[in-house]
Design an enzyme around this catalytic site. Structure first.
Site, PDB file in Angstrom:
ATOM      1  N   ARG A  50       1.213  -0.956  -0.047  1.00  8.43           N
ATOM      2  CA  ARG A  50       0.310  -0.019   0.199  1.00  8.43           C
ATOM      3  C   ARG A  50       0.659   1.339  -0.259  1.00  8.43           C
ATOM      4  O   ARG A  50       1.810   1.544   1.068  1.00  8.43           O
ATOM      5  CB  ARG A  50      -0.627   0.123   1.408  1.00  8.43           C
ATOM      6  CG  ARG A  50      -1.723  -1.199   1.243  1.00  8.43           C
ATOM      7  CD  ARG A  50      -2.796  -1.398   2.600  1.00  8.43           C
ATOM      8  NE  ARG A  50      -4.047  -2.410   2.716  1.00  8.43           N
ATOM      9  CZ  ARG A  50      -4.529  -2.430   3.642  1.00  8.43           C
ATOM     10  NH1 ARG A  50      -3.843  -1.345   4.443  1.00  8.43           N
ATOM     11  NH2 ARG A  50      -5.071  -3.843   4.025  1.00  8.43           N
ATOM     12  N   ASP A  52       1.828   5.697   0.194  1.00  5.34           N
ATOM     13  CA  ASP A  52       0.901   6.846   0.666  1.00  5.34           C
ATOM     14  C   ASP A  52       0.544   7.883  -0.871  1.00  5.34           C
ATOM     15  O   ASP A  52       1.299   7.544  -1.493  1.00  5.34           O
ATOM     16  CB  ASP A  52       2.196   7.529   1.418  1.00  5.34           C
ATOM     17  CG  ASP A  52       1.907   6.539   2.575  1.00  5.34           C
ATOM     18  OD1 ASP A  52       0.176   6.008   2.820  1.00  5.34           O
ATOM     19  OD2 ASP A  52       2.289   6.678   3.579  1.00  5.34           O
ATOM     20  N   TYR A 111      11.778  -1.922  -1.015  1.00  9.87           N
ATOM     21  CA  TYR A 111      11.907  -0.205  -1.124  1.00  9.87           C
ATOM     22  C   TYR A 111      13.117   0.175  -1.373  1.00  9.87           C
ATOM     23  O   TYR A 111      14.576  -0.144  -0.405  1.00  9.87           O
ATOM     24  CB  TYR A 111      11.231   0.745   0.121  1.00  9.87           C
ATOM     25  CG  TYR A 111       9.392   0.157   0.397  1.00  9.87           C
ATOM     26  CD1 TYR A 111       8.595   0.730  -0.297  1.00  9.87           C
ATOM     27  CD2 TYR A 111       9.365  -0.826   1.263  1.00  9.87           C
ATOM     28  CE1 TYR A 111       7.378   0.715  -0.104  1.00  9.87           C
ATOM     29  CE2 TYR A 111       8.015  -1.070   1.127  1.00  9.87           C
ATOM     30  CZ  TYR A 111       6.599  -0.118   0.780  1.00  9.87           C
ATOM     31  OH  TYR A 111       5.157  -0.482   0.427  1.00  9.87           O
ATOM     32  N   ARG A 198      10.220   5.686   5.865  1.00 14.30           N
ATOM     33  CA  ARG A 198      10.336   7.129   5.602  1.00 14.30           C
ATOM     34  C   ARG A 198      10.723   8.110   7.522  1.00 14.30           C
ATOM     35  O   ARG A 198      11.679   8.639   6.455  1.00 14.30           O
ATOM     36  CB  ARG A 198       8.626   7.668   5.359  1.00 14.30           C
ATOM     37  CG  ARG A 198       8.213   7.578   3.718  1.00 14.30           C
ATOM     38  CD  ARG A 198       6.837   7.979   3.624  1.00 14.30           C
ATOM     39  NE  ARG A 198       6.466   9.431   4.141  1.00 14.30           N
ATOM     40  CZ  ARG A 198       5.595   9.948   3.773  1.00 14.30           C
ATOM     41  NH1 ARG A 198       4.504   9.124   3.434  1.00 14.30           N
ATOM     42  NH2 ARG A 198       5.106  11.411   4.496  1.00 14.30           N
TER      43      ARG A 198
END
Length: 248
Positions: A50, A52, A111, A198
């Site tokens: 998911r 953002d 990521y 993040r």
């Protein structure tokens, strides 16, 4: 009914994230609408991760079930035609077993976060990297990052809106490297908390700028308190790189 696995590449800039949202466009909505135009069916997209608002993907794995007979290549071509001009591309499409699930069959996600470490404004990398003009010590960032690798309570690096039942996660990789003016942070785990990557990157940037000591990463982790977070990096430098499955 045939289940198709899709690999999606997308620029997250114009979207409110991957999942459908009531208040704006999403990647899921765009792909489902394209699939509906191709098949004449109501199609639901399921994805490995998911993302953002503003987060990108190089190879997001997804799946959908379609009754109309299609070859994978033909479906991919048709979807790409109907996705234009949205910045989404289906780069692979294949038939998979009915018990294969893009999210629940996934055993690893990775990521990369990109930091443009330069003073000059970004022209080509605008909305695709986080610009930090102050020189970053990427080696100090890498050393500090190793305190987070392993199984820990990541409450400090978890969004207050995270819906995961537990803050305990196993981080398999958190590496920092530099190539010229681009600093890249690579993260890999079975799964991540909301904003975890993040949040980790934001604190590593503080280490790189000399505003945090290297051992403050371990201190922030041990605090198990969101108030101990130093900085949450912006979304536009983050890319979903790959999803891993048992038979890969």
């Amino acid at each position: 009914m045939t289940r198709f696995a899709l690999t999606l590449e997308f620029d997250g800039t114009p979207f409110m994230g991957l999942q459908r949202q009531p208040h704006g466009p999403s990647v899921q909505q765009a792909v489902e609408e394209a699939a509906g135009r191709v098949t004449g069916e109501a199609v639901t997209l399921h994805s490995a991760g998911r993302t953002d608002t503003g987060v990108h993907a190089l190879a997001m794995r997804s799946h959908c079930d379609i009754e109309k007979p299609f070859e994978g290549f033909r479906l991919m071509e048709a979807l790409n035609h109907h996705l234009r001009p949205d910045p989404i591309a289906v780069t692979a499409c294949e038939v998979v077993p009915q018990d294969w699930h893009a999210r629940f069959s996934c055993i690893g996600r990775s990521y990369v976060y990109r930091i443009a470490n330069r003073r000059a404004p970004l022209a080509l990398e605008r909305n695709r990297a986080w610009q930090i003009p102050q020189e970053l010590d990427h080696e100090a960032m890498h050393r500090a990052a190793q305190a987070l690798v392993g199984h820990h309570d990541f409450t400090t690096f978890r969004s207050v809106n995270c819906q995961s039942q537990s803050a305990n996660k196993t981080l398999d990789r958190l590496d920092v490297e530099r190539e010229g003016g681009m600093v890249r942070i690579h993260a890999a785990a079975r799964s991540f908390l909301h904003h975890q990557v993040r949040s980790m990157v934001g604190c590593l940037a503080l280490v790189g700028m000399g505003r945090w000591r290297e051992d403050q990463m371990a201190e922030a982790l041990a605090a198990k308190d969101r108030a101990a977070l130093g900085l949450n990096a912006p979304p536009h430098g983050l890319y979903f790189v790959a999803a891993t499955y048992p038979n890969d």
